[in-house]
Design a protein around this motif. Structure first.
Motif, PDB file in Angstrom:
ATOM      1  N   GLU A   6      -5.920 -10.070   5.380  1.00  0.00           N
ATOM      2  CA  GLU A   6      -6.760  -9.687   6.502  1.00  0.00           C
ATOM      3  C   GLU A   6      -6.169  -8.617   7.408  1.00  0.00           C
ATOM      4  OE1 GLU A   6      -9.845 -10.512   6.955  1.00  0.00           O
ATOM      5  OE2 GLU A   6      -9.841 -11.778   5.161  1.00  0.00           O
ATOM      6  N   GLU A   7      -4.839  -8.492   7.468  1.00  0.00           N
ATOM      7  CA  GLU A   7      -4.262  -7.576   8.450  1.00  0.00           C
ATOM      8  C   GLU A   7      -3.032  -6.865   7.900  1.00  0.00           C
ATOM      9  OE1 GLU A   7      -2.731  -9.560  11.930  1.00  0.00           O
ATOM     10  OE2 GLU A   7      -2.199 -11.345  10.785  1.00  0.00           O
ATOM     11  N   LEU A   8      -2.763  -5.700   8.492  1.00  0.00           N
ATOM     12  CA  LEU A   8      -1.551  -4.960   8.182  1.00  0.00           C
ATOM     13  C   LEU A   8      -0.405  -5.541   8.995  1.00  0.00           C
ATOM     14  CD1 LEU A   8      -3.040  -1.341   8.243  1.00  0.00           C
ATOM     15  CD2 LEU A   8      -2.669  -2.831   6.262  1.00  0.00           C
ATOM     16  N   LEU A   9       0.774  -5.655   8.361  1.00  0.00           N
ATOM     17  CA  LEU A   9       1.890  -6.355   8.977  1.00  0.00           C
ATOM     18  C   LEU A   9       3.107  -5.483   9.238  1.00  0.00           C
ATOM     19  CD1 LEU A   9       1.787  -9.564   6.725  1.00  0.00           C
ATOM     20  CD2 LEU A   9       0.706  -9.245   8.965  1.00  0.00           C
ATOM     21  N   TYR A  10       3.224  -4.372   8.499  1.00  0.00           N
ATOM     22  CA  TYR A  10       4.478  -3.606   8.595  1.00  0.00           C
ATOM     23  C   TYR A  10       4.255  -2.224   8.005  1.00  0.00           C
ATOM     24  CZ  TYR A  10       9.396  -2.328   7.732  1.00  0.00           C
ATOM     25  OH  TYR A  10      10.606  -1.690   7.711  1.00  0.00           O
ATOM     26  N   ALA A  11       4.896  -1.218   8.599  1.00  0.00           N
ATOM     27  CA  ALA A  11       4.914   0.139   8.054  1.00  0.00           C
ATOM     28  C   ALA A  11       6.361   0.560   7.811  1.00  0.00           C
ATOM     29  CB  ALA A  11       4.240   1.115   9.013  1.00  0.00           C
ATOM     30  N   ARG A  12       6.562   1.347   6.790  1.00  0.00           N
ATOM     31  CA  ARG A  12       7.909   1.804   6.450  1.00  0.00           C
ATOM     32  C   ARG A  12       8.603   2.400   7.673  1.00  0.00           C
ATOM     33  NH1 ARG A  12       9.343   5.595   1.251  1.00  0.00           N
ATOM     34  NH2 ARG A  12      11.609   5.365   1.348  1.00  0.00           N
ATOM     35  N   GLY A  13       9.811   1.921   7.942  1.00  0.00           N
ATOM     36  CA  GLY A  13      10.592   2.431   9.059  1.00  0.00           C
ATOM     37  C   GLY A  13      10.426   1.674  10.351  1.00  0.00           C
ATOM     38  N   ASP A  14       9.471   0.743  10.425  1.00  0.00           N
ATOM     39  CA  ASP A  14       9.307  -0.037  11.649  1.00  0.00           C
ATOM     40  C   ASP A  14      10.538  -0.897  11.895  1.00  0.00           C
ATOM     41  OD1 ASP A  14       6.798   0.981  12.062  1.00  0.00           O
ATOM     42  OD2 ASP A  14       5.718  -0.840  11.465  1.00  0.00           O
ATOM     43  N   LEU A  15      10.849  -1.119  13.173  1.00  0.00           N
ATOM     44  CA  LEU A  15      11.966  -1.992  13.527  1.00  0.00           C
ATOM     45  C   LEU A  15      11.548  -3.454  13.516  1.00  0.00           C
ATOM     46  CD1 LEU A  15      13.538   0.025  16.489  1.00  0.00           C
ATOM     47  CD2 LEU A  15      14.296  -0.068  14.104  1.00  0.00           C
ATOM     48  N   ILE A  16      10.296  -3.703  13.791  1.00  0.00           N
ATOM     49  CA  ILE A  16       9.794  -5.071  13.880  1.00  0.00           C
ATOM     50  C   ILE A  16       8.561  -5.203  12.995  1.00  0.00           C
ATOM     51  CG2 ILE A  16       8.822  -6.844  15.401  1.00  0.00           C
ATOM     52  CD1 ILE A  16      10.359  -5.536  17.693  1.00  0.00           C
ATOM     53  N   GLY A  17       8.501  -6.288  12.246  1.00  0.00           N
ATOM     54  CA  GLY A  17       7.336  -6.563  11.420  1.00  0.00           C
ATOM     55  C   GLY A  17       6.756  -7.914  11.756  1.00  0.00           C
ATOM     56  N   ASN A  18       5.472  -8.100  11.504  1.00  0.00           N
ATOM     57  CA  ASN A  18       4.828  -9.390  11.699  1.00  0.00           C
ATOM     58  C   ASN A  18       5.354 -10.368  10.645  1.00  0.00           C
ATOM     59  OD1 ASN A  18       2.952 -11.562  11.616  1.00  0.00           O
ATOM     60  ND2 ASN A  18       1.356 -10.272  12.489  1.00  0.00           N
ATOM     61  N   PRO A  19       5.905 -11.513  11.050  1.00  0.00           N
ATOM     62  CA  PRO A  19       6.511 -12.430  10.069  1.00  0.00           C
ATOM     63  C   PRO A  19       5.519 -13.303   9.319  1.00  0.00           C
ATOM     64  CG  PRO A  19       6.713 -13.337  12.275  1.00  0.00           C
ATOM     65  CD  PRO A  19       6.084 -11.976  12.441  1.00  0.00           C
ATOM     66  N   ILE A  65       0.849  -1.186   0.000  1.00  0.00           N
ATOM     67  CA  ILE A  65       0.000   0.000   0.000  1.00  0.00           C
ATOM     68  C   ILE A  65       0.888   1.241   0.000  1.00  0.00           C
ATOM     69  CG2 ILE A  65      -1.828   1.231   1.220  1.00  0.00           C
ATOM     70  CD1 ILE A  65      -2.346  -1.511   2.706  1.00  0.00           C
ATOM     71  N   LEU A  66       0.804   2.050  -1.048  1.00  0.00           N
ATOM     72  CA  LEU A  66       1.540   3.303  -1.127  1.00  0.00           C
ATOM     73  C   LEU A  66       0.637   4.427  -0.645  1.00  0.00           C
ATOM     74  CD1 LEU A  66       3.303   2.957  -4.608  1.00  0.00           C
ATOM     75  CD2 LEU A  66       4.068   2.136  -2.365  1.00  0.00           C
ATOM     76  N   LEU A  67       1.143   5.244   0.255  1.00  0.00           N
ATOM     77  CA  LEU A  67       0.343   6.266   0.926  1.00  0.00           C
ATOM     78  C   LEU A  67       0.753   7.670   0.480  1.00  0.00           C
ATOM     79  CD1 LEU A  67       0.532   4.519   4.372  1.00  0.00           C
ATOM     80  CD2 LEU A  67      -1.526   4.750   2.971  1.00  0.00           C
ATOM     81  N   ILE A  88       5.556 -12.437   4.205  1.00  0.00           N
ATOM     82  CA  ILE A  88       5.199 -11.295   3.357  1.00  0.00           C
ATOM     83  C   ILE A  88       6.160 -10.135   3.570  1.00  0.00           C
ATOM     84  CG2 ILE A  88       3.431  -9.525   2.955  1.00  0.00           C
ATOM     85  CD1 ILE A  88       1.339 -11.721   3.517  1.00  0.00           C
ATOM     86  N   VAL A  89       6.402  -9.770   4.822  1.00  0.00           N
ATOM     87  CA  VAL A  89       7.297  -8.645   5.104  1.00  0.00           C
ATOM     88  C   VAL A  89       8.712  -8.956   4.630  1.00  0.00           C
ATOM     89  CG1 VAL A  89       8.308  -7.224   6.921  1.00  0.00           C
ATOM     90  CG2 VAL A  89       5.881  -7.835   7.029  1.00  0.00           C
ATOM     91  N   ALA A  90       9.186 -10.153   4.912  1.00  0.00           N
ATOM     92  CA  ALA A  90      10.539 -10.529   4.497  1.00  0.00           C
ATOM     93  C   ALA A  90      10.686 -10.479   2.978  1.00  0.00           C
ATOM     94  CB  ALA A  90      10.867 -11.932   5.003  1.00  0.00           C
ATOM     95  N   GLY A  91       9.621 -10.856   2.266  1.00  0.00           N
ATOM     96  CA  GLY A  91       9.708 -10.888   0.817  1.00  0.00           C
ATOM     97  C   GLY A  91       9.495  -9.555   0.140  1.00  0.00           C
ATOM     98  N   LEU A  92       8.734  -8.654   0.771  1.00  0.00           N
ATOM     99  CA  LEU A  92       8.350  -7.409   0.103  1.00  0.00           C
ATOM    100  C   LEU A  92       9.055  -6.158   0.626  1.00  0.00           C
ATOM    101  CD1 LEU A  92       4.481  -7.537  -0.516  1.00  0.00           C
ATOM    102  CD2 LEU A  92       6.308  -7.416  -2.214  1.00  0.00           C
ATOM    103  N   ARG A  93       9.628  -6.227   1.816  1.00  0.00           N
ATOM    104  CA  ARG A  93      10.178  -5.004   2.415  1.00  0.00           C
ATOM    105  C   ARG A  93      11.290  -4.400   1.563  1.00  0.00           C
ATOM    106  NH1 ARG A  93      11.726  -5.745   8.408  1.00  0.00           N
ATOM    107  NH2 ARG A  93      13.011  -7.359   7.436  1.00  0.00           N
ATOM    108  N   ASP A  94      12.217  -5.205   1.093  1.00  0.00           N
ATOM    109  CA  ASP A  94      13.313  -4.659   0.287  1.00  0.00           C
ATOM    110  C   ASP A  94      12.789  -4.081  -1.030  1.00  0.00           C
ATOM    111  OD1 ASP A  94      15.110  -5.339   2.232  1.00  0.00           O
ATOM    112  OD2 ASP A  94      15.882  -7.131   1.203  1.00  0.00           O
ATOM    113  N   VAL A  95      11.786  -4.734  -1.605  1.00  0.00           N
ATOM    114  CA  VAL A  95      11.184  -4.211  -2.839  1.00  0.00           C
ATOM    115  C   VAL A  95      10.567  -2.848  -2.571  1.00  0.00           C
ATOM    116  CG1 VAL A  95       9.377  -4.583  -4.568  1.00  0.00           C
ATOM    117  CG2 VAL A  95      10.751  -6.510  -3.763  1.00  0.00           C
ATOM    118  N   ALA A  96       9.798  -2.763  -1.485  1.00  0.00           N
ATOM    119  CA  ALA A  96       9.122  -1.506  -1.153  1.00  0.00           C
ATOM    120  C   ALA A  96      10.116  -0.405  -0.806  1.00  0.00           C
ATOM    121  CB  ALA A  96       8.153  -1.734   0.003  1.00  0.00           C
ATOM    122  N   ASP A  97      11.160  -0.760  -0.066  1.00  0.00           N
ATOM    123  CA  ASP A  97      12.171   0.242   0.298  1.00  0.00           C
ATOM    124  C   ASP A  97      12.920   0.758  -0.923  1.00  0.00           C
ATOM    125  OD1 ASP A  97      11.670   0.279   3.033  1.00  0.00           O
ATOM    126  OD2 ASP A  97      13.169  -1.253   3.491  1.00  0.00           O
ATOM    127  N   GLY A  98      13.019  -0.072  -1.965  1.00  0.00           N
ATOM    128  CA  GLY A  98      13.744   0.321  -3.162  1.00  0.00           C
ATOM    129  C   GLY A  98      12.923   1.079  -4.186  1.00  0.00           C
TER     130      GLY A  98
END
Length: 259
Positions: free
Chosen positions: A74-87, A61-63, A91-101
């Motif tokens: 069903e649920e939100l798992l991570y927001a940009r800049g968070d130190l901890i994400g729901n594993p 989700i781009l804001l 999903i977070v492990a696979g998408l975070r680097d893509v989203a950060d880039g």
């Protein structure tokens, strides 16, 4: 209008606004037994068939403040800049680097954009080995939507948001717009045909599925079993969409054969 701030937003409402609504079955389901009836979804004009990938529905989700959120269906798992994400589901492990880039995104004022992706393979769901027996994981993009008038909609009660979402309130990308997305590979396009030429009998659609998609086109390596889940049927503007899954047709035909 005040600037959007994710840290001050109602995340429960934001989660509901961006959930992916259920896709109806091409043949209507019988609520009495879960089988299919002979009533079909009508497709006016051209219809596009895409492979339905069996995995975990995910959201990027781009804001409008330049941040992003990652979520499951069903649920939100991570927001940009968070130190901890729901594993959950990786999903977070696979998408975070893509989203950060991602380059800085520009959206219309008071609007967000959602990329809907299917995460599949690995240990995701009971059909993961259809795509890889070695645990490989992949992503496929199947839809993109925008939500406008965001700050007003975030003030709506939960019931109104659900009714708006399930009634088609989200604005989805057309087929041409989906093909222009370069971030992710699309779910495979199988055919474009006139909706009037689609089979309308349960047995005919079962045969049609086997002809059009005998094996999955998104295998992650050569160790997968190759069985596909089914086909999603959609108009180019996505005003009409339905799914046809092998298991629904097989279950219905077996039940009919017993009676």
């Amino acid at each position: 209008m005040a600037d959007f701030d994710i840290r001050a937003a109602d995340l429960k409402a934001l989660n509901s606004l961006t959930k992916y609504p259920s896709i109806p079955t091409y043949h209507e389901l019988d609520p009495r037994n879960g089988g299919l009836t002979e009533t079909v979804t009508s497709f006016p004009g051209p219809v596009i068939g895409t492979e339905k990938v069996d995995g975990c529905n995910s959201r990027l989700i781009l804001l409008p403040d330049g941040s992003y959120l990652l979520g499951s269906r069903e649920e939100l798992l991570y927001a940009r800049g968070d130190l901890i994400g729901n594993p959950s589901q990786g999903i977070v492990a696979g998408l975070r680097d893509v989203a950060d880039g991602l380059p800085d995104h520009e959206l219309p004022p008071d609007t967000l954009r959602v990329y809907y992706l299917e995460l599949y393979g690995g240990k995701i769901g009971g059909q993961a080995k259809n795509y890889s027996g070695r645990g490989a994981v992949g992503w496929r993009l199947f839809d993109v939507a925008e939500v406008n008038d965001l700050q007003e909609r975030l003030t709506w009660p939960a019931e109104r948001i659900s009714a708006w979402r399930d009634g088609g309130g989200q604005e989805y990308a057309t087929e041409d717009e989906l093909r222009a997305v370069s971030l992710f590979d699309l779910a495979p396009r199988l055919f474009t045909m006139d909706g009037a030429d689609l089979p309308t009998e349960v047995a005919g659609v079962h045969a049609f599925l086997g002809e059009r998609l005998p094996r999955t086109l998104v295998a992650l390596d050569d160790s997968g079993q190759g069985r596909p889940e089914g086909i999603v049927l959609r108009t180019p503007d996505r005003s009409v969409i339905a799914k046809a899954r092998f298991q629904d047709y097989e279950r219905t035909l077996k039940r009919r054969a017993r009676h």
